[in-house]
Design a protein around this motif. Structure first.
Motif, PDB file in Angstrom:
ATOM      1  N   CYS A 148       0.814  -1.216   0.000  1.00  0.00           N
ATOM      2  CA  CYS A 148       0.000   0.000   0.000  1.00  0.00           C
ATOM      3  C   CYS A 148       0.844   1.261   0.000  1.00  0.00           C
ATOM      4  O   CYS A 148       0.336   2.347  -0.247  1.00  0.00           O
ATOM      5  N   MET A 149       2.129   1.121   0.349  1.00  0.00           N
ATOM      6  CA  MET A 149       3.096   2.234   0.342  1.00  0.00           C
ATOM      7  C   MET A 149       3.011   3.131   1.571  1.00  0.00           C
ATOM      8  O   MET A 149       3.743   4.111   1.669  1.00  0.00           O
ATOM      9  N   ARG A 150       2.149   2.825   2.505  1.00  0.00           N
ATOM     10  CA  ARG A 150       2.048   3.697   3.684  1.00  0.00           C
ATOM     11  C   ARG A 150       3.377   3.792   4.429  1.00  0.00           C
ATOM     12  O   ARG A 150       3.811   4.875   4.830  1.00  0.00           O
ATOM     13  N   CYS A 151       4.025   2.645   4.647  1.00  0.00           N
ATOM     14  CA  CYS A 151       5.286   2.650   5.394  1.00  0.00           C
ATOM     15  C   CYS A 151       6.339   3.476   4.675  1.00  0.00           C
ATOM     16  O   CYS A 151       7.113   4.221   5.301  1.00  0.00           O
ATOM     17  N   VAL A 152       6.379   3.362   3.342  1.00  0.00           N
ATOM     18  CA  VAL A 152       7.344   4.120   2.544  1.00  0.00           C
ATOM     19  C   VAL A 152       7.103   5.619   2.722  1.00  0.00           C
ATOM     20  O   VAL A 152       8.033   6.404   2.937  1.00  0.00           O
ATOM     21  N   GLN A 153       5.844   6.020   2.639  1.00  0.00           N
ATOM     22  CA  GLN A 153       5.499   7.443   2.698  1.00  0.00           C
ATOM     23  C   GLN A 153       5.719   8.025   4.096  1.00  0.00           C
ATOM     24  O   GLN A 153       6.214   9.146   4.240  1.00  0.00           O
ATOM     25  N   VAL A 154       5.346   7.276   5.138  1.00  0.00           N
ATOM     26  CA  VAL A 154       5.540   7.767   6.511  1.00  0.00           C
ATOM     27  C   VAL A 154       7.021   7.927   6.803  1.00  0.00           C
ATOM     28  O   VAL A 154       7.460   8.945   7.362  1.00  0.00           O
ATOM     29  N   CYS A 155       7.802   6.919   6.417  1.00  0.00           N
ATOM     30  CA  CYS A 155       9.236   6.967   6.701  1.00  0.00           C
ATOM     31  C   CYS A 155       9.914   8.098   5.932  1.00  0.00           C
ATOM     32  O   CYS A 155      10.826   8.741   6.442  1.00  0.00           O
ATOM     33  N   GLU A 156       9.445   8.357   4.719  1.00  0.00           N
ATOM     34  CA  GLU A 156      10.067   9.386   3.891  1.00  0.00           C
ATOM     35  C   GLU A 156       9.548  10.786   4.226  1.00  0.00           C
ATOM     36  O   GLU A 156      10.318  11.710   4.486  1.00  0.00           O
ATOM     37  N   LYS A 157       8.215  10.943   4.254  1.00  0.00           N
ATOM     38  CA  LYS A 157       7.633  12.280   4.367  1.00  0.00           C
ATOM     39  C   LYS A 157       7.533  12.793   5.794  1.00  0.00           C
ATOM     40  O   LYS A 157       7.633  13.995   6.037  1.00  0.00           O
ATOM     41  N   VAL A 158       7.285  11.898   6.754  1.00  0.00           N
ATOM     42  CA  VAL A 158       7.132  12.323   8.146  1.00  0.00           C
ATOM     43  C   VAL A 158       8.444  12.201   8.910  1.00  0.00           C
ATOM     44  O   VAL A 158       8.873  13.126   9.590  1.00  0.00           O
ATOM     45  N   GLN A 159       9.097  11.054   8.771  1.00  0.00           N
ATOM     46  CA  GLN A 159      10.320  10.811   9.531  1.00  0.00           C
ATOM     47  C   GLN A 159      11.589  11.149   8.752  1.00  0.00           C
ATOM     48  O   GLN A 159      12.671  11.228   9.356  1.00  0.00           O
ATOM     49  N   GLY A 160      11.490  11.339   7.462  1.00  0.00           N
ATOM     50  CA  GLY A 160      12.645  11.789   6.690  1.00  0.00           C
ATOM     51  C   GLY A 160      13.801  10.806   6.641  1.00  0.00           C
ATOM     52  O   GLY A 160      14.948  11.207   6.437  1.00  0.00           O
ATOM     53  N   GLY A 162      13.631   7.439   4.876  1.00  0.00           N
ATOM     54  CA  GLY A 162      13.709   6.713   3.621  1.00  0.00           C
ATOM     55  C   GLY A 162      14.256   5.302   3.755  1.00  0.00           C
ATOM     56  O   GLY A 162      14.963   4.813   2.868  1.00  0.00           O
ATOM     57  N   ILE A 163      13.903   4.638   4.857  1.00  0.00           N
ATOM     58  CA  ILE A 163      14.394   3.267   5.078  1.00  0.00           C
ATOM     59  C   ILE A 163      13.715   2.287   4.130  1.00  0.00           C
ATOM     60  O   ILE A 163      14.352   1.414   3.550  1.00  0.00           O
ATOM     61  N   TRP A 164      12.393   2.441   3.966  1.00  0.00           N
ATOM     62  CA  TRP A 164      11.633   1.512   3.123  1.00  0.00           C
ATOM     63  C   TRP A 164      11.553   2.047   1.696  1.00  0.00           C
ATOM     64  O   TRP A 164      11.508   3.257   1.470  1.00  0.00           O
ATOM     65  N   ASP A 165      11.493   1.104   0.725  1.00  0.00           N
ATOM     66  CA  ASP A 165      11.402   1.513  -0.672  1.00  0.00           C
ATOM     67  C   ASP A 165      10.682   0.427  -1.465  1.00  0.00           C
ATOM     68  O   ASP A 165      10.625  -0.730  -1.044  1.00  0.00           O
ATOM     69  N   THR A 173       6.735  -7.069  -7.533  1.00  0.00           N
ATOM     70  CA  THR A 173       6.853  -5.835  -6.747  1.00  0.00           C
ATOM     71  C   THR A 173       6.709  -6.135  -5.258  1.00  0.00           C
ATOM     72  O   THR A 173       5.821  -6.885  -4.843  1.00  0.00           O
ATOM     73  N   THR A 174       7.577  -5.526  -4.472  1.00  0.00           N
ATOM     74  CA  THR A 174       7.507  -5.705  -3.028  1.00  0.00           C
ATOM     75  C   THR A 174       8.109  -4.493  -2.334  1.00  0.00           C
ATOM     76  O   THR A 174       8.634  -3.586  -2.983  1.00  0.00           O
ATOM     77  N   ILE A 175       8.003  -4.471  -1.021  1.00  0.00           N
ATOM     78  CA  ILE A 175       8.626  -3.420  -0.218  1.00  0.00           C
ATOM     79  C   ILE A 175       9.872  -4.011   0.423  1.00  0.00           C
ATOM     80  O   ILE A 175       9.854  -5.125   0.947  1.00  0.00           O
ATOM     81  N   GLY A 176      10.957  -3.268   0.379  1.00  0.00           N
ATOM     82  CA  GLY A 176      12.188  -3.738   1.003  1.00  0.00           C
ATOM     83  C   GLY A 176      12.945  -2.585   1.613  1.00  0.00           C
ATOM     84  O   GLY A 176      12.520  -1.432   1.545  1.00  0.00           O
ATOM     85  N   VAL A 177      14.081  -2.901   2.195  1.00  0.00           N
ATOM     86  CA  VAL A 177      14.936  -1.868   2.778  1.00  0.00           C
ATOM     87  C   VAL A 177      15.722  -1.203   1.653  1.00  0.00           C
ATOM     88  O   VAL A 177      16.271  -1.882   0.783  1.00  0.00           O
ATOM     89  N   LEU A 183      17.324  -4.685   7.428  1.00  0.00           N
ATOM     90  CA  LEU A 183      16.938  -3.613   8.349  1.00  0.00           C
ATOM     91  C   LEU A 183      18.034  -3.389   9.397  1.00  0.00           C
ATOM     92  O   LEU A 183      18.336  -2.260   9.770  1.00  0.00           O
ATOM     93  N   GLY A 184      18.638  -4.457   9.872  1.00  0.00           N
ATOM     94  CA  GLY A 184      19.694  -4.335  10.871  1.00  0.00           C
ATOM     95  C   GLY A 184      20.936  -3.643  10.365  1.00  0.00           C
ATOM     96  O   GLY A 184      21.726  -3.110  11.152  1.00  0.00           O
ATOM     97  N   GLU A 185      21.127  -3.627   9.051  1.00  0.00           N
ATOM     98  CA  GLU A 185      22.294  -2.971   8.457  1.00  0.00           C
ATOM     99  C   GLU A 185      22.005  -1.531   8.062  1.00  0.00           C
ATOM    100  O   GLU A 185      22.892  -0.813   7.621  1.00  0.00           O
ATOM    101  N   SER A 186      20.768  -1.105   8.230  1.00  0.00           N
ATOM    102  CA  SER A 186      20.368   0.239   7.820  1.00  0.00           C
ATOM    103  C   SER A 186      20.514   1.218   8.977  1.00  0.00           C
ATOM    104  O   SER A 186      20.887   0.856  10.081  1.00  0.00           O
ATOM    105  N   ASP A 187      20.182   2.476   8.693  1.00  0.00           N
ATOM    106  CA  ASP A 187      20.189   3.516   9.725  1.00  0.00           C
ATOM    107  C   ASP A 187      18.845   3.622  10.439  1.00  0.00           C
ATOM    108  O   ASP A 187      18.568   4.635  11.090  1.00  0.00           O
ATOM    109  N   CYS A 188      17.999   2.610  10.312  1.00  0.00           N
ATOM    110  CA  CYS A 188      16.679   2.644  10.944  1.00  0.00           C
ATOM    111  C   CYS A 188      16.796   2.999  12.425  1.00  0.00           C
ATOM    112  O   CYS A 188      17.637   2.460  13.145  1.00  0.00           O
TER     113      CYS A 188
END
Length: 578
Positions: A148-160, A162-165, A173-177, A183-188
């Motif tokens: 649905c892209m909600r996680c992508v949009q919240v992480c990008e637009k609200v939290q700035g 961009g962990i999810w893509d 098509t899928t959602i990934g880091v 996720l453990g290797e990211s700046d999450c």
């Protein structure tokens, strides 16, 4: 203004209004799944499709605007069948084992499938054989994701962050880091905002309830639980209890009924944090030339991960004070263990937090100052403790009130507001004023730092010290703007409070989920009212905290206090740190 007809009802709305919002203004409901107002209006799920007379095809109502004279049908046979088909397509790639999902009973997809009578197996399953990773506080379950892209949009637009893509094309098509990392290797920062904005169970916190049940059943363990300030404003939402009835003392009763030996209040540790952090600020402020400015609060682990990962040059400006939960764990396994004559290794400390980042904080290798093992053994979110209550068949509506245990169960109004944005700053300024002048200020003198604005600024004058320039920011997107402004030299502060989640801990990533509704403000209001009605509104007047200093720590910033209550933020590393 534009006049149109929706389901035979005349509706008049401003030009540019979407069909969805026009219908809602007329109390007409159009179902949605991916939609989040002003955040995710992309028509990805196609559940909000409507029929517009004169248009050959159905249109998504969330991103199509009204027109003069438009005639809309939101529940025609054609619309209903389209929604059923789109739901079937989603179900074809969705694990429908709802009994093992944390969102069962609170899942938008489950609700819609029931609404549209999709009660059988409608498509051959096309599930991925991707293993789930439970090594981090935030867990993504691939086969529950509906893209649905909600996680992508919240992480990008609200939290700035961009962990999810979005990754892959077509049926792959899928959602990934982002950048194909784990996720453990990211700046999450593990703030958990992606979890609270997911409409299904595609994202969840790591479930640690089993560890707690095991400890409660172990006769050798002395189980100690602490309850964070923001939890009391949300814990009973699942049970539909009025906040005035759903007191922290009724939660104490529920926790005792579950079998915890001692139930304490993190408010005690919040007052302790103010004593240490406030004293640290006064020391820095009265010796300005020795330090870089501003000083930042350090009680939010999501924010600490953010600054270490994104703005490492500022790490030295963090307060060295531990978070309240970490302070509590250290005191519980030292002072409290000694007080009851117990081996600190036998004490099992559980934190009930509104936060998923606290799970990562408790696992930090250098938060083990009391006895060499982790100061906090397990962190549960508000959602997890509610699931435990339900599993134990506890009905809060019929419980009496039980006071917190002593001596780590006393808190002040200054402590309870830690759960709302601006609360830490407000509480710190109350005690900083006292530490400098020897007199209490009006407890409501610092109202300029309150409220839901994402970035607030104020200047307060403290006799004998001068003007203190402060800022309060919540949400990591706002935090990035503030940090960039500091980099550019366009702002200048002495003291800055940062909370990773919008609205502070009240809107934390571990709080109960109400799809499409932001609850931080009303929960924060509960906390501010508790402070207003508290007889004690200053952290330096907490009798149990004063006793702790008198009997054990001697004074704020003492050698023992520094060992137990302060930390080295360089004692652990983010994935991108060398």
């Amino acid at each position: 203004m534009v006049t149109l007809t929706i389901d035979k009802k005349t509706v008049r709305v401003p030009e540019g209004t979407t069909i969805l919002e026009a219908a809602r203004s007329a109390k007409l409901n159009i179902p949605t799944l991916c939609y989040l107002k002003e955040l995710n209006e992309i028509g990805a799920c196609r559940i909000c499709m409507v029929e517009v007379e004169g248009h050959e095809r159905l249109v998504p109502s969330c991103n199509n605007v009204v027109a003069e004279g438009m005639v809309v049908h939101t529940n025609s046979p054609r619309v209903r069948e389209a929604r059923r088909v789109n739901l079937r397509l989603l179900l074809s790639q969705h694990d429908v084992c709802c009994t093992k999902c944390t969102r069962s009973g609170n899942c938008k997809l489950q609700e819609l499938c029931n609404d549209y009578n999709l009660l059988g197996d409608h498509y051959i399953k096309d599930l991925r054989s991707t293993p789930d990773d439970f090594s981090n506080p935030v867990v993504r379950v691939e086969n529950r994701c509906i893209k649905c892209m909600r996680c992508v949009q919240v992480c990008e637009k609200v939290q700035g962050m961009g962990i999810w893509d979005l990754m892959g094309t077509g049926s792959h098509t899928t959602i990934g880091v982002a950048k194909t990392r784990t996720l453990g290797e990211s700046d999450c920062t593990f703030c958990g905002q992606c979890i609270t904005h997911c409409p299904v169970g595609g994202l969840q916190e790591r479930d640690d309830t089993g560890k707690v049940f095991d400890a409660l059943a172990d006769p050798k363990k002395i189980t100690v639980v602490q309850v964070a300030p923001a939890v009391r404003s949300a814990w009973a939402e699942h049970f539909h209890l009025d906040p005035k009835f759903a007191t922290a003392q009724r939660m104490v009763t529920a926790l005792k009924q579950m079998g915890f030996d001692y139930v304490f209040d993190t408010n005690f540790a919040a007052d302790l944090t103010i004593m240490e952090e406030g004293s640290e600020f006064v020391r820095r402020f009265t010796h300005r030339g020795k330090y870089k400015w501003p000083m930042f609060t350090s009680c939010c682990p999501g924010w600490v991960r953010f600054i270490k990962g994104q703005f490492p040059a500022y790490v030295e400006q963090l307060s060295t004070a531990k978070s309240p939960q970490a302070m509590f764990g250290a005191v519980a396994k030292s002072y409290f263990a000694k007080k009851i004559g117990a081996d600190p290794h036998d004490i099992f400390v559980v934190s009930v937090m509104p936060c998923t980042a606290k799970k990562a904080e408790a696992a930090l290798p250098n938060l083990n100052d009391a006895c060499g093992e982790a100061d906090v053994d397990v962190v549960l979110t508000t959602r997890e403790i509610v699931r435990m209550f339900r599993g134990e068949q506890i009905n809060p509506a019929v419980l009496d009130e039980t006071p917190f245990d002593s001596p780590l169960g006393t808190g002040t109004g200054a402590a309870v507001i830690f759960g709302a944005t601006g609360g830490v700053m407000d509480a710190a300024l109350r005690s900083a004023y006292y530490l400098i002048t020897g007199e209490n200020p009006d407890p409501d003198a610092f109202t300029a730092v309150r409220g839901m604005d994402g970035w607030k600024e104020a200047v307060f004058s403290i006799p004998g010290a001068g003007d203190v320039r402060v800022a309060v920011v919540s949400g990591l997107g706002n935090t990035r703007k503030l940090m960039n402004a500091l980099d550019e030299g366009t702002v200048d502060y002495d003291f800055v409070e940062v909370m990773a989640c919008p609205g502070g801990c009240a809107g934390g990533g571990g709080q109960p989920i109400h799809d499409g509704v932001e609850m931080a403000e009303c929960r924060g209001d509960v906390l501010w009212n508790l402070d207003k009605n508290d007889k004690l509104r200053f952290s330096h007047e907490n009798g149990d905290v004063l006793a702790l200093y008198h009997e054990y720590l001697k004074e704020p910033m003492s050698e023992r206090a520094h060992h137990l209550l302060h930390t080295d933020h360089h004692g652990w590393k983010m994935p991108n740190e060398k």
